[in-house]
Design an enzyme around this catalytic site. Structure first.
Site, PDB file in Angstrom:
ATOM      1  N   ASP A   1      15.076  28.528   3.782  1.00 17.26           N
ATOM      2  CA  ASP A   1      15.028  27.147   4.264  1.00 17.26           C
ATOM      3  C   ASP A   1      14.813  27.069   5.774  1.00 17.26           C
ATOM      4  O   ASP A   1      14.838  28.093   6.477  1.00 17.26           O
ATOM      5  CB  ASP A   1      16.313  26.398   3.868  1.00 17.26           C
ATOM      6  CG  ASP A   1      17.591  27.167   4.230  1.00 17.26           C
ATOM      7  OD1 ASP A   1      17.516  28.147   4.993  1.00 17.26           O
ATOM      8  OD2 ASP A   1      18.653  26.782   3.750  1.00 17.26           O
TER       9      ASP A   1
ATOM     10  N   ASN B   1      30.435  22.474   1.037  1.00 18.38           N
ATOM     11  CA  ASN B   1      30.359  21.555  -0.108  1.00 18.38           C
ATOM     12  C   ASN B   1      29.696  22.214  -1.330  1.00 18.38           C
ATOM     13  O   ASN B   1      29.363  21.544  -2.290  1.00 18.38           O
ATOM     14  CB  ASN B   1      29.599  20.280   0.295  1.00 18.38           C
ATOM     15  CG  ASN B   1      28.152  20.571   0.711  1.00 18.38           C
ATOM     16  OD1 ASN B   1      27.679  21.708   0.609  1.00 18.38           O
ATOM     17  ND2 ASN B   1      27.453  19.554   1.172  1.00 18.38           N
TER      18      ASN B   1
ATOM     19  N   HIS C   1      26.770  23.852  -1.337  1.00 20.21           N
ATOM     20  CA  HIS C   1      25.301  23.887  -1.379  1.00 20.21           C
ATOM     21  C   HIS C   1      24.782  25.331  -1.303  1.00 20.21           C
ATOM     22  O   HIS C   1      25.431  26.227  -0.775  1.00 20.21           O
ATOM     23  CB  HIS C   1      24.658  22.961  -0.332  1.00 20.21           C
ATOM     24  CG  HIS C   1      24.711  23.405   1.088  1.00 20.21           C
ATOM     25  ND1 HIS C   1      24.850  22.520   2.134  1.00 20.21           N
ATOM     26  CD2 HIS C   1      24.621  24.633   1.670  1.00 20.21           C
ATOM     27  CE1 HIS C   1      24.835  23.192   3.268  1.00 20.21           C
ATOM     28  NE2 HIS C   1      24.699  24.466   3.013  1.00 20.21           N
TER      29      HIS C   1
ATOM     30  N   GLU D   1      21.645  20.313  -1.717  1.00 24.33           N
ATOM     31  CA  GLU D   1      22.906  19.617  -1.516  1.00 24.33           C
ATOM     32  C   GLU D   1      23.460  19.096  -2.843  1.00 24.33           C
ATOM     33  O   GLU D   1      22.694  18.799  -3.762  1.00 24.33           O
ATOM     34  CB  GLU D   1      22.672  18.408  -0.587  1.00 24.33           C
ATOM     35  CG  GLU D   1      22.273  18.777   0.828  1.00 24.33           C
ATOM     36  CD  GLU D   1      23.464  19.143   1.705  1.00 24.33           C
ATOM     37  OE1 GLU D   1      24.440  19.721   1.208  1.00 24.33           O
ATOM     38  OE2 GLU D   1      23.397  18.851   2.912  1.00 24.33           O
TER      39      GLU D   1
HETATM   40  C1  GLP Z   1      23.451  26.184   6.002  1.00 29.01           C
HETATM   41  C2  GLP Z   1      22.267  26.893   5.331  1.00 29.01           C
HETATM   42  C3  GLP Z   1      22.698  27.693   4.154  1.00 29.01           C
HETATM   43  C4  GLP Z   1      23.940  28.459   4.536  1.00 29.01           C
HETATM   44  C5  GLP Z   1      25.080  27.503   4.707  1.00 29.01           C
HETATM   45  C6  GLP Z   1      26.365  28.161   5.197  1.00 29.01           C
HETATM   46  O1  GLP Z   1      23.367  24.825   6.027  1.00 29.01           O
HETATM   47  N1  GLP Z   1      21.206  26.052   4.932  1.00 29.01           N
HETATM   48  O2  GLP Z   1      21.643  28.557   3.743  1.00 29.01           O
HETATM   49  O3  GLP Z   1      24.256  29.356   3.520  1.00 29.01           O
HETATM   50  O4  GLP Z   1      24.738  26.403   5.493  1.00 29.01           O
HETATM   51  O5  GLP Z   1      26.278  28.483   6.541  1.00 29.01           O
HETATM   52  P1  GLP Z   1      27.286  29.437   7.274  1.00 29.01           P
HETATM   53  O6  GLP Z   1      27.014  30.784   6.764  1.00 29.01           O
HETATM   54  O7  GLP Z   1      26.974  29.296   8.731  1.00 29.01           O
HETATM   55  O8  GLP Z   1      28.656  28.964   6.924  1.00 29.01           O
END
Ligand code: GLP
Length: 240
Positions: free
Chosen positions: A67, A135, A137, A142
């Site tokens: 993404d 949450n 995702h 989402e």
């Molecule tokens: C982001 C990304 C995800 C990621 C998630 C958790 O929004 N789009 O791919 O896995 O949030 O992020 P983090 O690892 O910084 O907690």
């Protein structure tokens, strides 16, 4: 699902890296699905170290990312493009053109179709690295009453904007939209490796592990349908 409870973030990163490293050794022409966020940074550090020490090489490997924020300049230090260069691509020997992230200067459906085409040509990944949102995702899929199968432009939830604002100067600087692989493509890998660290991930992990249901309000619950998933969690994420 294989749940591997690790002592802390470093232990989680090391154990997940060992699995990736053994796969790269076995198949140097590995196809990797990569993720951004704070969860895989330690894993990438371990991969860079293994590459520096000559244990593995990325020369024959290919990668594709999950993404990216919409409308963010690739040189902006909060872009996922920048993140990948900074944490992995600039330090290992991927060939030019062997790595790919989506790039959407605008919320452009046409580009989503192009990314789908790229994914189709890329084929099934050997490994897909994943983080998980607070949450639940996956990538930027989402929680919702329906999930997209393929690449789409996603309006970020207030929860995600809040969670990700820690990387930006203020909440209003967080992009409102992202481009993300859809669920069908997130799961199109032989092995899925999910990383979760910290108490803020506990509720999502608890629901994933304890609740025997799948539903689009918890995108990560669909992981239970995949035959080969490794969930590396630290004590804080596992026990809260
Ligand atoms: C982001 C990304 C995800 C990621 C998630 C958790 O929004 N789009 O791919 O896995 O949030 O992020 P983090 O690892 O910084 O907690």
């Amino acid at each position: 699902m294989n749940i591997i409870v690790c002592k802390d973030y470093d232990d989680m990163s090391g154990k997940a890296a060992d699995l990736v490293i053994s796969n790269i050794k076995e198949k140097p022409q590995i196809k990797l699905g990569l993720a951004t966020g704070s969860s895989p940074i330690g894993l990438y550090k371990n991969l860079v170290k293994a590459s520096d020490e000559g244990e593995i090489s990325f020369r024959y490997a290919k990668s594709v990312n999950l993404d990216e924020y919409v409308g963010i300049d690739p040189n902006n230090d909060q872009s996922y493009q920048y993140f990948m260069k900074d944490n992995l691509f600039d330090h290992v020997s991927f060939n030019k053109g062997a790595t790919k992230l989506p790039f959407a200067p605008e919320a452009d459906e046409k580009y989503c179709k192009e990314y789908d085409k790229y994914l189709d040509d890329f084929g099934q990944r050997d490994i897909q690295i994943l983080g998980i949102g607070e949450n639940g995702h996956l990538a930027f899929n989402e929680p919702s009453d329906k999930l997209n199968r393929r690449t789409s432009i996603i309006k970020l939830s207030d929860d995600t904007i809040k969670a990700n604002s820690r990387f930006f100067e203020s909440e209003k600087d967080v992009p409102t939209h992202a481009i993300s692989m859809g669920m069908a493509d997130v799961f199109n890998a032989k092995t899925l490796i999910l990383l979760a660290s910290g108490k803020n991930k506990h509720e999502a992990i608890r629901r994933l592990v304890e609740e025997d249901t799948i539903y689009p309000e918890l995108p990560a619950s669909f992981l239970t349908l995949h035959p080969n998933v490794y969930v590396f969690v630290d004590e804080d994420a596992y026990r809260g």
